[in-house]
Motif scaffolding. Structure first.
Motif, PDB file in Angstrom:
ATOM      1  N   SER A  43       4.312 -19.309  -1.254  1.00  0.00           N
ATOM      2  CA  SER A  43       4.934 -20.636  -1.167  1.00  0.00           C
ATOM      3  C   SER A  43       3.959 -21.722  -1.598  1.00  0.00           C
ATOM      4  O   SER A  43       4.299 -22.616  -2.386  1.00  0.00           O
ATOM      5  N   ASP A  52       9.848 -25.987  -3.553  1.00  0.00           N
ATOM      6  CA  ASP A  52       9.810 -27.013  -2.516  1.00  0.00           C
ATOM      7  C   ASP A  52       8.393 -27.553  -2.390  1.00  0.00           C
ATOM      8  O   ASP A  52       7.539 -26.942  -1.767  1.00  0.00           O
ATOM      9  N   TRP A  64      -0.025 -25.304   5.192  1.00  0.00           N
ATOM     10  CA  TRP A  64       0.680 -24.090   5.603  1.00  0.00           C
ATOM     11  C   TRP A  64      -0.062 -23.459   6.784  1.00  0.00           C
ATOM     12  O   TRP A  64      -1.240 -23.734   7.008  1.00  0.00           O
ATOM     13  N   VAL A 104      12.198 -21.360  -2.508  1.00  0.00           N
ATOM     14  CA  VAL A 104      10.931 -20.675  -2.292  1.00  0.00           C
ATOM     15  C   VAL A 104       9.861 -21.163  -3.255  1.00  0.00           C
ATOM     16  O   VAL A 104       8.736 -21.456  -2.885  1.00  0.00           O
ATOM     17  N   ASN A 162       8.833 -20.251   4.993  1.00  0.00           N
ATOM     18  CA  ASN A 162       7.809 -20.050   3.970  1.00  0.00           C
ATOM     19  C   ASN A 162       6.404 -20.389   4.465  1.00  0.00           C
ATOM     20  O   ASN A 162       5.465 -20.454   3.662  1.00  0.00           O
ATOM     21  N   SER A 198       3.423 -21.635  -5.266  1.00  0.00           N
ATOM     22  CA  SER A 198       4.599 -22.099  -5.993  1.00  0.00           C
ATOM     23  C   SER A 198       4.620 -23.615  -6.110  1.00  0.00           C
ATOM     24  O   SER A 198       5.008 -24.162  -7.149  1.00  0.00           O
ATOM     25  N   THR A 199       4.180 -24.291  -5.071  1.00  0.00           N
ATOM     26  CA  THR A 199       4.121 -25.756  -5.167  1.00  0.00           C
ATOM     27  C   THR A 199       3.065 -26.192  -6.172  1.00  0.00           C
ATOM     28  O   THR A 199       3.237 -27.188  -6.868  1.00  0.00           O
TER      29      THR A 199
END
Length: 334
Positions: free
Chosen positions: A290, A332, A265, A329, A256, A293-294
């Motif tokens: 990703s 996390d 990232w 996905v 991811n 999403s966090t």
């Protein structure tokens, strides 16, 4: 949304295909983003980008221009300056310095790319991206059936010569001195009628073709040369921040785009992913999804809620495998 102590949801460092696509995705997710453009892309000297869906043959500068234009509807601030310093804060956010100003962000996404370390042959750099190339998928078609040379020795030169032969039957391997090939590799070249020249190269010249001047005074002309150069990271910031690197100094990420550093990232060429425009853009999207999403999970928790599993998931029955993959996905937060 209350921004609290930070100005941005994410700071993206680097505005190549990976950084631009990440900014597009995060902007479309209603995130406030700062995109720091560290300068021209790695392929700035290339005549055209190939293998780019709906944009085959487009000049790389146009990809960047259009990419920046399409960020206009979103809350994405683009600055033509690189990040100079990054400092992790106790609350899990990051302070980022560009020029003389510091800003705070909840997440970081690096897309700073790599720098090609070219052989020190006079005249080579001036022809890089024009008649000297690194990627046959990008520049093989314009040079199909042409007189081509591959510059290199060891295994990489051998492998590239065998690969470039798919675009032309007229291939020579220039090792620029005694080669480091194995007997089996030399036999491969003979079997495929690939010439091998181990004379030292003095310099390159020519405009529309490449003229190779060898140490003994002889000149040979080729339509193009391909090589696989060594690479180094364009930015030391990921390493200084504690992101784990592999033996080739590439930033290690999971599927991811997450680095070993919480909240950080990385995407594009700097991760060792296939180094194509489309691959870089795709990795930027994966990392952005990703990352976002966090943030979603963090925002939901702050509101007093959570992505609770269904009773079937808790019991381990039903479509547990697919649900778990979705939670990995999208959930996390590390």
């Amino acid at each position: 949304m209350d921004m609290g102590a930070y100005e941005y949801d994410a700071v993206i460092v680097g505005a190549g295909p990976a950084g631009l696509n990440a900014a597009l995705v995060l902007g479309g997710a209603r995130r406030r983003v700062l995109l720091l453009d560290g300068g021209p892309p790695r392929n700035v000297t290339a005549q055209a980008a190939h293998g780019v869906l709906t944009r085959d043959g487009i000049p790389p500068a146009d990809i960047k221009r259009v990419g920046l234009e399409q960020l206009a509807p979103y809350d994405v601030t683009v600055l033509g300056t690189p990040a100079r310093e990054i400092r992790p804060e106790d609350d899990g956010t990051f302070s980022v310095r560009y020029e003389q100003r510091w800003v705070r962000a909840r997440r970081l996404l690096f897309a700073t790319g790599v720098h090609d370390v070219l052989p020190r042959i006079p005249g080579l750099r001036e022809r890089w991206g024009r008649t000297v190339h690194h990627c046959p998928y990008c520049d093989g078609w314009p040079n199909r059936a042409a007189r081509l040379a591959v510059l290199g020795s060891h295994q990489e030169g051998h492998h590239l010569a065998l690969s470039v032969r798919s675009w032309s039957d007229h291939i020579s391997l220039l090792t620029n001195g005694p080669d480091k090939l194995t007997p089996a590799q030399r036999r491969d070249l003979r079997e495929l009628d690939i010439g091998r020249d181990d004379r030292p190269i003095r310099y390159l010249s020519g405009k529309d073709t490449v003229r190779v001047a060898f140490g003994d005074g002889e000149m040979r002309e080729y339509d193009a040369i391909f090589l696989n150069p060594a690479q180094v990271q364009r930015s030391r910031l990921p390493e200084l921040l504690g992101c784990e690197l592999d033996e080739k100094s590439r930033v290690i990420v999971n599927e991811n785009g997450m680095t070993s550093r919480r909240g950080v990232w990385a995407a594009g060429d700097m991760t060792g992913a296939p180094q194509y425009v489309m691959s870089a853009a795709a990795s930027g999207m994966v990392a952005a999804v990703s990352l976002n999403s966090t943030l979603i999970h963090e925002d939901v928790r702050r509101g007093g809620a959570a992505f609770h599993p269904s009773p079937d998931e808790e019991k381990g029955v039903g479509d547990r495998g697919n649900s778990r993959r979705k939670m990995t996905v999208f959930g996390d937060v590390r």
